[in-house]
Scaffold this motif. Structure first.
Motif, PDB file in Angstrom:
ATOM      1  N   MET A   1      36.068  33.292  41.136  1.00 34.50           N
ATOM      2  CA  MET A   1      36.613  34.183  42.140  1.00 34.50           C
ATOM      3  C   MET A   1      36.407  33.538  43.517  1.00 34.50           C
ATOM      4  N   PRO A   2      37.466  33.457  44.319  1.00 37.00           N
ATOM      5  CA  PRO A   2      37.337  32.846  45.647  1.00 37.00           C
ATOM      6  C   PRO A   2      36.325  33.597  46.517  1.00 37.00           C
ATOM      7  N   ARG A   3      35.747  32.861  47.433  1.00 42.46           N
ATOM      8  CA  ARG A   3      34.715  33.425  48.305  1.00 42.46           C
ATOM      9  C   ARG A   3      35.224  34.635  49.093  1.00 42.46           C
ATOM     10  N   SER A   4      36.468  34.567  49.562  1.00 41.93           N
ATOM     11  CA  SER A   4      37.061  35.669  50.311  1.00 41.93           C
ATOM     12  C   SER A   4      37.079  36.947  49.469  1.00 41.93           C
ATOM     13  N   SER A   5      37.428  36.819  48.203  1.00 43.19           N
ATOM     14  CA  SER A   5      37.465  37.980  47.308  1.00 43.19           C
ATOM     15  C   SER A   5      36.072  38.542  47.074  1.00 43.19           C
ATOM     16  N   LEU A   6      35.095  37.656  46.955  1.00 41.67           N
ATOM     17  CA  LEU A   6      33.706  38.105  46.769  1.00 41.67           C
ATOM     18  C   LEU A   6      33.216  38.884  47.988  1.00 41.67           C
ATOM     19  N   THR A   7      33.573  38.395  49.172  1.00 44.12           N
ATOM     20  CA  THR A   7      33.170  39.067  50.410  1.00 44.12           C
ATOM     21  C   THR A   7      33.821  40.446  50.498  1.00 44.12           C
ATOM     22  N   LYS A   8      35.117  40.508  50.213  1.00 41.66           N
ATOM     23  CA  LYS A   8      35.819  41.802  50.238  1.00 41.66           C
ATOM     24  C   LYS A   8      35.208  42.759  49.224  1.00 41.66           C
ATOM     25  N   LYS A   9      34.895  42.257  48.053  1.00 43.49           N
ATOM     26  CA  LYS A   9      34.298  43.090  46.999  1.00 43.49           C
ATOM     27  C   LYS A   9      32.925  43.613  47.458  1.00 43.49           C
ATOM     28  N   TRP A  56      42.389  48.900  50.759  1.00 43.14           N
ATOM     29  CA  TRP A  56      42.233  47.717  49.899  1.00 43.14           C
ATOM     30  C   TRP A  56      41.523  48.094  48.595  1.00 43.14           C
ATOM     31  N   ILE A  57      40.521  48.947  48.703  1.00 38.73           N
ATOM     32  CA  ILE A  57      39.779  49.370  47.507  1.00 38.73           C
ATOM     33  C   ILE A  57      40.724  50.059  46.528  1.00 38.73           C
ATOM     34  N   TYR A  58      41.472  51.033  47.014  1.00 42.52           N
ATOM     35  CA  TYR A  58      42.385  51.758  46.128  1.00 42.52           C
ATOM     36  C   TYR A  58      43.421  50.810  45.524  1.00 42.52           C
TER      37      TYR A  58
END
Length: 189
Positions: A1-9, A56-58
């Motif tokens: 998983m890209p770092r950006s996705s991990l941060t958003k998560k 974004w969550i939804y």
């Protein structure tokens, strides 16, 4: 998983955790970033504000999970998934419903329901000559009915089992897509 996705998560997880105890309108960006040990600059690199994160969550958690349920034989499973998502994320969804973030919940419910129902309407009408505007009207009508059903279910503390609601909904609409589309087809000739 890209770092950006991990941060958003991580930011999403923090917001959801905070929303279990605090109303959405009382949560600050600082509290979110403190909870997940990031800085404010990182938050604003990914999101404009808390409502952007909420949307974004939804979108990522729920909308993508029903992508494979847009057929006449699977729409019930898609709606059940929506109910189960709300049930599993009870505090988060109820907090959204009771806050200024209600638009995000409505938008989420509308987009997933409309897309799912439009898939069903298109499948049922594939051999019919029905105007696109009529197909959209049918999908929108059932979408708004479904949203009302979900919101009312949430407001009554989610007492009824999602499986029972979906079963009742299925009984109610069984054959109605086809009948309505046939009537629209006749009126456009």
């Amino acid at each position: 998983m890209p770092r950006s996705s991990l941060t958003k998560k991580a930011l999403a997880t923090s917001l959801k955790r905070l929303m279990e105890k605090v109303p959405l309108n009382k949560i600050t960006v600082q509290e979110i970033v403190d909870d997940c040990e990031l800085n404010r600059q990182t938050f604003y690199y990914h999101f404009q504000d808390i409502f952007d994160l909420l949307g974004w969550i939804y979108t990522t958690e729920a909308v993508e999970s029903i992508a494979n349920y847009k057929t006449y034989t699977t729409w019930e499973d898609g709606f059940l998934k929506i109910f189960l998502y709300i049930e599993k994320n009870r505090a988060f969804c109820l907090n959204t419903l009771k806050s200024l973030g209600r638009d995000h919940l409505d938008s989420f419910l509308h987009s997933v329901s409309f897309e799912l129902l439009m898939g069903v309407v298109n499948e049922v009408s594939k051999d019919m000559k029905v105007k696109d505007e009529d197909k959209k009207f049918i999908a929108d009508f059932y979408t708004l009915a479904f949203i009302g059903l979900v919101i009312q279910w949430m407001k009554t503390d989610m007492r009824e089992k999602p499986e029972v609601i979906v079963e009742k909904l299925s009984e109610l609409v069984e054959g109605n897509f086809y009948s309505a589309l046939k009537r629209y087809e006749k009126s456009s000739n």
